[in-house]
Write a protein that holds these residues in place. Structure first.
Motif, short mmCIF file in Angstrom:
data_model
loop_
_atom_site.label_atom_id
_atom_site.label_comp_id
_atom_site.label_asym_id
_atom_site.label_seq_id
_atom_site.Cartn_x
_atom_site.Cartn_y
_atom_site.Cartn_z
N LEU A 190 3.14 20.31 63.18
CA LEU A 190 3.05 19.80 64.55
C LEU A 190 2.78 20.90 65.55
CD1 LEU A 190 5.77 17.01 64.60
CD2 LEU A 190 3.31 16.72 64.89
N ALA A 191 3.33 22.08 65.33
CA ALA A 191 3.04 23.21 66.22
C ALA A 191 1.56 23.55 66.18
CB ALA A 191 3.88 24.42 65.82
N ARG A 192 0.98 23.51 64.99
CA ARG A 192 -0.46 23.79 64.86
C ARG A 192 -1.29 22.68 65.52
NH1 ARG A 192 -3.56 21.65 61.21
NH2 ARG A 192 -1.80 21.16 59.82
N LEU A 193 -0.88 21.43 65.34
CA LEU A 193 -1.60 20.32 65.95
C LEU A 193 -1.53 20.39 67.48
CD1 LEU A 193 -0.53 17.37 63.61
CD2 LEU A 193 -2.81 18.40 63.79
N PHE A 194 -0.36 20.73 68.01
CA PHE A 194 -0.19 20.87 69.45
C PHE A 194 -1.14 21.91 70.00
CE2 PHE A 194 3.64 18.39 70.39
CZ PHE A 194 3.45 18.16 71.74
N GLN A 195 -1.14 23.08 69.40
CA GLN A 195 -1.96 24.17 69.90
C GLN A 195 -3.44 23.82 69.80
OE1 GLN A 195 -0.26 26.91 71.18
NE2 GLN A 195 -2.25 27.36 72.11
N GLY A 196 -3.83 23.19 68.70
CA GLY A 196 -5.24 22.85 68.53
C GLY A 196 -5.71 21.75 69.46
N ALA A 197 -4.85 20.73 69.70
CA ALA A 197 -5.28 19.58 70.49
C ALA A 197 -5.10 19.79 71.99
CB ALA A 197 -4.50 18.34 70.05
N LEU A 198 -4.08 20.60 72.37
CA LEU A 198 -3.75 20.71 73.78
C LEU A 198 -3.84 22.13 74.33
CD1 LEU A 198 -0.69 18.29 73.73
CD2 LEU A 198 -2.91 17.84 74.77
N GLY A 199 -4.04 23.09 73.45
CA GLY A 199 -4.16 24.48 73.92
C GLY A 199 -2.86 25.05 74.43
N MET A 200 -1.74 24.47 74.05
CA MET A 200 -0.42 24.96 74.48
C MET A 200 0.60 24.60 73.43
SD MET A 200 0.70 22.19 77.44
CE MET A 200 -0.90 22.20 78.25
N GLY A 201 1.76 25.24 73.49
CA GLY A 201 2.83 24.94 72.56
C GLY A 201 3.66 23.75 72.99
N PHE A 202 4.53 23.29 72.09
CA PHE A 202 5.37 22.13 72.37
C PHE A 202 6.26 22.36 73.58
CE2 PHE A 202 9.59 20.21 71.88
CZ PHE A 202 9.26 18.87 71.89
N ALA A 203 6.89 23.54 73.67
CA ALA A 203 7.84 23.80 74.75
C ALA A 203 7.16 23.71 76.11
CB ALA A 203 8.49 25.16 74.57
N GLU A 204 5.96 24.27 76.22
CA GLU A 204 5.24 24.23 77.49
C GLU A 204 4.85 22.80 77.85
OE1 GLU A 204 1.15 25.96 79.59
OE2 GLU A 204 1.74 26.66 77.58
N TRP A 205 4.38 22.04 76.86
CA TRP A 205 3.97 20.65 77.12
C TRP A 205 5.17 19.81 77.54
CZ3 TRP A 205 4.97 15.74 75.19
CH2 TRP A 205 4.06 14.74 75.58
N ARG A 206 6.29 19.97 76.83
CA ARG A 206 7.48 19.20 77.20
C ARG A 206 7.95 19.57 78.60
NH1 ARG A 206 12.87 18.93 73.55
NH2 ARG A 206 12.82 21.18 73.89
N ARG A 207 7.82 20.83 78.97
CA ARG A 207 8.23 21.25 80.31
C ARG A 207 7.40 20.52 81.37
NH1 ARG A 207 8.74 26.11 79.03
NH2 ARG A 207 6.71 26.90 79.66
N GLN A 208 6.11 20.32 81.11
CA GLN A 208 5.27 19.57 82.04
C GLN A 208 5.74 18.12 82.15
OE1 GLN A 208 1.03 19.96 81.74
NE2 GLN A 208 1.12 22.08 81.08
N VAL A 209 6.12 17.53 81.03
CA VAL A 209 6.66 16.17 81.05
C VAL A 209 7.95 16.13 81.85
CG1 VAL A 209 7.56 14.27 79.64
CG2 VAL A 209 5.58 15.56 78.85
N GLN A 210 8.80 17.13 81.65
CA GLN A 210 10.06 17.19 82.39
C GLN A 210 9.82 17.30 83.89
OE1 GLN A 210 11.87 20.57 80.44
NE2 GLN A 210 13.12 19.27 79.12
N LEU A 211 8.88 18.13 84.29
CA LEU A 211 8.59 18.30 85.71
C LEU A 211 8.06 17.00 86.32
CD1 LEU A 211 6.97 21.84 85.59
CD2 LEU A 211 9.07 21.25 86.80
#
Length: 260
Positions: A190-211
């Motif tokens: 999933l970490a590889r899929l996140f980076q490949g599909a979104l250009g960012m890691g899980f922690a950064e993406w979740r932080r955007q959702v949190q904000l």
């Protein structure tokens, strides 16, 4: 409240078509599209609107502009009182051809409600068309906001399921490992899929959702301490994260005028 009949989007003789509906918390409306443009406005409640490339959290005082032909699904976060107007294609062409989150001020709110609740038969055609014209001007000049979260344009269901699970429960209390297990994939995959599909890691993406979630809560007047606890932070650590990412503290974030 019974579901209203869907609007007749084949009748291009009218400039707008209204729709008023109530949706219960937890409902998911499957992805679909319209040939007309659509303004989605929630009088109360919060929804996530998902398109193929992004997700948008929509609290009260915000609306979403959807150009014709945009595929979208809706995830209802809390009981939702929806008031929508559909704009025929020739009118929709005067607005952006991309999805927008719009601040709804008092005048635009009243115009949307007027168009939904009263048609030309009640108001007279000239007055009705004047209301449509003013509503369009207000839509064009309304402030656009940034509550958008990138979504993976991926056919991998595990990644999509994980993203949807995080939007439903963005707290730090649910670790990546648990999300991965629930999605049926390894953390490494999933970490590889996140980076490949979104250009960012899980922690950064979740932080955007949190904000985005936090901003939606602030708009509704939820105390900062409550928001912090819901997202798995202490009040001080949440305020630090919020200020670092958005440049202001939660109490200083501009939320626009509150409706009463």
């Amino acid at each position: 409240m019974a579901l209203a009949a869907p609007p007749d989007l084949s009748d291009i003789a009218v400039p707008v078509q209204p729709l008023a509906r109530t949706y219960s918390r937890g409902l998911y409306i499957e992805p679909h599209e319209h040939v007309w443009g659509q303004v989605l406005y929630a009088m109360s409640g919060v929804m996530w609107l998902e398109t193929p490339n992004e997700a948008l959290v929509v609290p009260p005082q915000r609306a979403v502009w959807l150009p014709p032909g945009v595929m979208h699904g809706i995830r209802v976060v809390s009981d939702l009182e929806m008031r929508n107007i559909y704009l025929r294609p020739s009118i929709a062409a005067t607005l952006e051809n991309t999805v927008q989150v719009i601040e709804v001020g008092r005048l635009l709110r009243e115009l949307i409600l007027n168009l939904v609740e009263q048609g030309p038969a009640q108001q007279g055609l000239d007055y009705y068309e004047a209301v449509v014209g003013l509503a369009l001007l207000e839509l064009q000049r309304a402030k656009r906001t940034v509550l958008k979260i990138p979504m993976p344009a991926s056919s991998d269901r595990r990644l999509i399921n994980l993203c949807q699970a995080v939007m439903s429960a963005p707290s730090l209390d649910v670790p990546f490992e648990q999300h991965a297990e629930n999605a049926g994939a390894s953390v490494r995959t999933l970490a590889r899929l996140f980076q490949g599909a979104l250009g960012m890691g899980f922690a950064e993406w979740r932080r955007q959702v949190q904000l985005a979630t936090a901003v939606a809560e602030l708009i509704q007047g939820v105390p900062v301490s409550v928001i912090a606890r819901q997202l798995g932070y202490s009040p001080s650590s949440f305020s630090d994260m919020f200020r670092r990412e958005l440049g202001v503290s939660p109490s200083q974030y501009p939320i626009g005028e509150r409706m009463t």
